[in-house]
Motif scaffolding. Structure first.
Motif, short mmCIF file in Angstrom:
data_model
loop_
_atom_site.label_atom_id
_atom_site.label_comp_id
_atom_site.label_asym_id
_atom_site.label_seq_id
_atom_site.Cartn_x
_atom_site.Cartn_y
_atom_site.Cartn_z
N GLY A 166 0.56 -22.87 22.47
CA GLY A 166 0.29 -22.68 21.05
C GLY A 166 -1.20 -22.80 20.75
O GLY A 166 -2.00 -23.12 21.62
N GLY A 167 -1.55 -22.51 19.50
CA GLY A 167 -2.95 -22.62 19.11
C GLY A 167 -3.26 -21.81 17.87
O GLY A 167 -2.36 -21.35 17.17
N LEU A 168 -4.56 -21.63 17.65
CA LEU A 168 -5.07 -20.87 16.51
C LEU A 168 -5.51 -19.50 16.99
O LEU A 168 -6.26 -19.39 17.97
N VAL A 169 -5.07 -18.47 16.29
CA VAL A 169 -5.43 -17.10 16.67
C VAL A 169 -5.62 -16.29 15.40
O VAL A 169 -5.01 -16.57 14.36
N GLN A 170 -6.48 -15.28 15.48
CA GLN A 170 -6.72 -14.41 14.34
C GLN A 170 -5.59 -13.39 14.19
O GLN A 170 -4.92 -13.06 15.17
N PRO A 171 -5.39 -12.89 12.99
CA PRO A 171 -4.38 -11.83 12.81
C PRO A 171 -4.64 -10.67 13.76
O PRO A 171 -5.79 -10.26 13.96
N ASP A 182 2.44 -10.75 20.42
CA ASP A 182 1.36 -9.80 20.16
C ASP A 182 1.36 -9.39 18.69
O ASP A 182 2.34 -9.59 17.99
N SER A 183 0.25 -8.81 18.28
CA SER A 183 0.10 -8.35 16.89
C SER A 183 0.52 -9.44 15.90
O SER A 183 1.27 -9.19 14.95
N LEU A 184 0.02 -10.62 16.13
CA LEU A 184 0.41 -11.76 15.31
C LEU A 184 -0.04 -11.60 13.86
O LEU A 184 -1.11 -11.03 13.57
N LYS A 185 0.79 -12.10 12.96
CA LYS A 185 0.55 -12.02 11.53
C LYS A 185 0.48 -13.43 10.95
O LYS A 185 1.08 -14.36 11.53
N VAL A 195 1.74 -22.85 16.20
CA VAL A 195 1.08 -21.56 16.24
C VAL A 195 0.53 -21.28 14.84
O VAL A 195 1.28 -21.30 13.86
N THR A 196 -0.78 -21.08 14.76
CA THR A 196 -1.42 -20.80 13.48
C THR A 196 -2.15 -19.47 13.57
O THR A 196 -2.99 -19.28 14.47
N VAL A 197 -1.82 -18.57 12.67
CA VAL A 197 -2.45 -17.25 12.64
C VAL A 197 -3.28 -17.17 11.35
O VAL A 197 -2.75 -17.12 10.25
#
Length: 116
Positions: free
Chosen positions: A9-14, A83-86, A112-114
């Motif tokens: 898990g983690g922080l990811v951009q849209p 993939d293609s996280l929102k 999970v933070t998007v």
């Protein structure tokens, strides 16, 4: 004693990607179904995806075409390629397994933070 260890898990951009892993350890006879659920703040825990021991998969409509669940039976591990996280995918993701003759077990959850 059965233990589930989640990671990834983690922080990811849209638009970005993450890969979650969940390894199962302990005295295990046979893992039947493995899956991932998520729980966003203020909401109930809900199904994301499941996979049976013969490879049959099931996905929530909201993640079809974006997430892929897979498993490595030799390693007693289930994966979730996201993939293609929102932003609406932001939640705590929980691993879930059903072990024959033993029952259902849950992981501790991974955030999970998007967000941009």
């Amino acid at each position: 004693q059965v233990q589930l260890a989640e990671s990834g898990g983690g922080l990811v951009q849209p638009g970005g990607s993450l890969r979650l892993s969940c390894g199962v350890s302990g005295t295990i006879f046979s893992i039947s179904k493995m899956g991932w659920y998520c729980q966003a703040p203020g909401k109930q825990r809900e199904l994301v995806a499941t996979i049976t021991n013969d490879g049959s998969t099931n996905y929530a409509d909201s993640v079809k075409g974006r997430f892929t669940i897979s498993r490595d039976n030799a390693k007693n591990t289930v994966y979730l390629q996201m993939d293609s996280l929102k932003p609406e995918d932001t939640a705590v993701y929980y691993c879930n397994v059903y072990i024959t003759t033993m029952g259902t077990y849950w992981g501790q959850g991974t955030q999970v933070t998007v967000s941009s």
